[in-house]
Write a protein that holds these residues in place. Sequence first.
Motif, PDB file in Angstrom:
ATOM      1  N   UNK A  35       0.950  -1.329   0.026  1.00  0.00           N
ATOM      2  CA  UNK A  35      -0.207   0.062  -0.346  1.00  0.00           C
ATOM      3  C   UNK A  35       0.993   1.258   0.100  1.00  0.00           C
ATOM      4  N   UNK A  36       2.225   0.881   0.255  1.00  0.00           N
ATOM      5  CA  UNK A  36       2.519   2.830   0.924  1.00  0.00           C
ATOM      6  C   UNK A  36       3.314   3.204  -0.421  1.00  0.00           C
ATOM      7  N   UNK A  37       3.375   2.044  -1.129  1.00  0.00           N
ATOM      8  CA  UNK A  37       4.744   2.542  -2.177  1.00  0.00           C
ATOM      9  C   UNK A  37       3.727   3.026  -3.242  1.00  0.00           C
ATOM     10  N   UNK A  43       0.032   9.817  -5.182  1.00  0.00           N
ATOM     11  CA  UNK A  43      -0.694  10.506  -4.863  1.00  0.00           C
ATOM     12  C   UNK A  43       0.644  11.535  -6.176  1.00  0.00           C
ATOM     13  N   UNK A  44       1.781  11.359  -6.285  1.00  0.00           N
ATOM     14  CA  UNK A  44       2.550  11.423  -7.447  1.00  0.00           C
ATOM     15  C   UNK A  44       1.505  12.397  -8.367  1.00  0.00           C
ATOM     16  N   UNK A  45       1.000  10.867  -9.121  1.00  0.00           N
ATOM     17  CA  UNK A  45       0.828  10.855 -10.247  1.00  0.00           C
ATOM     18  C   UNK A  45      -0.301  12.217 -10.498  1.00  0.00           C
ATOM     19  N   UNK A  67      -5.757   3.970 -11.283  1.00  0.00           N
ATOM     20  CA  UNK A  67      -6.996   2.563 -11.299  1.00  0.00           C
ATOM     21  C   UNK A  67      -5.972   0.966 -10.609  1.00  0.00           C
ATOM     22  N   UNK A  68      -4.672   1.259 -12.191  1.00  0.00           N
ATOM     23  CA  UNK A  68      -4.052   0.122 -12.025  1.00  0.00           C
ATOM     24  C   UNK A  68      -3.379  -0.695 -10.696  1.00  0.00           C
ATOM     25  N   UNK A  69      -3.097   0.770  -9.639  1.00  0.00           N
ATOM     26  CA  UNK A  69      -2.304   0.658  -8.809  1.00  0.00           C
ATOM     27  C   UNK A  69      -3.163   0.545  -7.504  1.00  0.00           C
ATOM     28  N   UNK A  70      -4.236   0.998  -7.732  1.00  0.00           N
ATOM     29  CA  UNK A  70      -5.748   0.071  -6.744  1.00  0.00           C
ATOM     30  C   UNK A  70      -5.989  -1.306  -6.896  1.00  0.00           C
ATOM     31  N   UNK A  71      -5.589  -1.580  -8.049  1.00  0.00           N
ATOM     32  CA  UNK A  71      -6.366  -3.403  -8.107  1.00  0.00           C
ATOM     33  C   UNK A  71      -5.346  -4.014  -8.493  1.00  0.00           C
ATOM     34  N   UNK A 316      10.798  10.537  -7.362  1.00  0.00           N
ATOM     35  CA  UNK A 316       9.877   9.459  -6.278  1.00  0.00           C
ATOM     36  C   UNK A 316       8.979   8.360  -6.883  1.00  0.00           C
ATOM     37  N   UNK A 317       7.831   9.447  -7.580  1.00  0.00           N
ATOM     38  CA  UNK A 317       7.539   8.079  -8.406  1.00  0.00           C
ATOM     39  C   UNK A 317       7.844   7.111  -9.087  1.00  0.00           C
TER      40      UNK A 317
END
Length: 381
Positions: A35-37, A43-45, A67-71, A316-317
């Motif tokens: 979750x953290x990364x 956030x950065x996107x 959406x990819x990250x959440x998925x 950072x991203x």
Amino acid sequence: MQGHDNMNILLNVGMCLSPFGLLIKDARTFIPRIDLPLCTVIITVLFAPFFFHPDTVRLSTMLFTCAYCVYFMMLARLVKISGLGSGLFLKLIRVIIYTFAVVLVIQQLCVLMNLPVPLKAINYHNPWKLNSLTAEPSHTTVILSTLLFFYTRTLRHRNPAATLLTSIRLHPWLWISYLWTLFTTDNASAYIMGPLCLLPYITRKNIPYILILVVALLITAFLVPLKRPTNVERVLNTITAVTSLNDQEIIKADTSASARLVPTLRGARALAGSDMQIITGHGVDADQRDLEARPCDVNERGFAGIFSIWYNYGIICSLAFWIAIGFVTIIKRDWMSYVTFAMTVQLSADYNMQLGWMIMAFAMVFKYSIYGKRNFLSSSF
């Protein structure tokens, strides 16, 4: 199931519905190592372009990455509670490979008989340049090679004494389907990605013999004046050109391969300075506007390769994204996991495409459910 611009409609629907996974009680947990990364990426996107490059903001592109990250975060929770075993994992891989092969054979027969081709690709008039279930043949090669790589890794993990011949005798049609799908789609990547599935069978005992065989094959391929298949010639020319790190030499050797290799070289050069934008990024899809056109891109858009997300959204991203990849792919004292990490980073250059995320998903399942390394999906450090 492809929509506009070869977008996978089922995947898009799945990403939109993935947050509903939190309705499952056991899935309501916080997994810091995933979750953290990935939240840092989100956030950065979302905020870096608004603060530093508001003129580049394009919510559709930004939200697609999020959406990819959440998925993936939702998928991690489902993997954690699924109880998936190696037997079912192997069966699922076999079913997917068989499905790819069956669809490809149907497409090939339709072309040969002048019938409408289902799920046709751009070059569907050529029976040996078809796509099966993906947008293009090279994607089919990547997906099937990844699947069989994790298949043979799982077999070896279950039974370290198992040999390649044992696997072939156990499911011969699996290997026939795999080889037919790879080598009747006429793409050079099959000669590079195809042997991935053999890596799990490399041991300390046989590695000297394998090295001797590889060296002998390379000497034969490069020095013996024999007529070679076109795709093999392309691979050899590309290997030679890459050692020069010269864009034009690589493009001259193979324009298709250069589309994957040259952008990374250009991205590295673009980030070589000390510009503040290395930290803040250059804006949404900035590499498409700023850098030289990517080889083979009919729209003449630039691309920064594996540094694309860094160039667009900042260091950072990019580091957060690569850390997330490392968490799900790397296993201590397992050299093949580092191969998986490198391959995933390369394919995740197109971070709004499914290939890199797919390898991350299979790597996560293998690491957690098969290999038994479960701390990276725990609710605490």
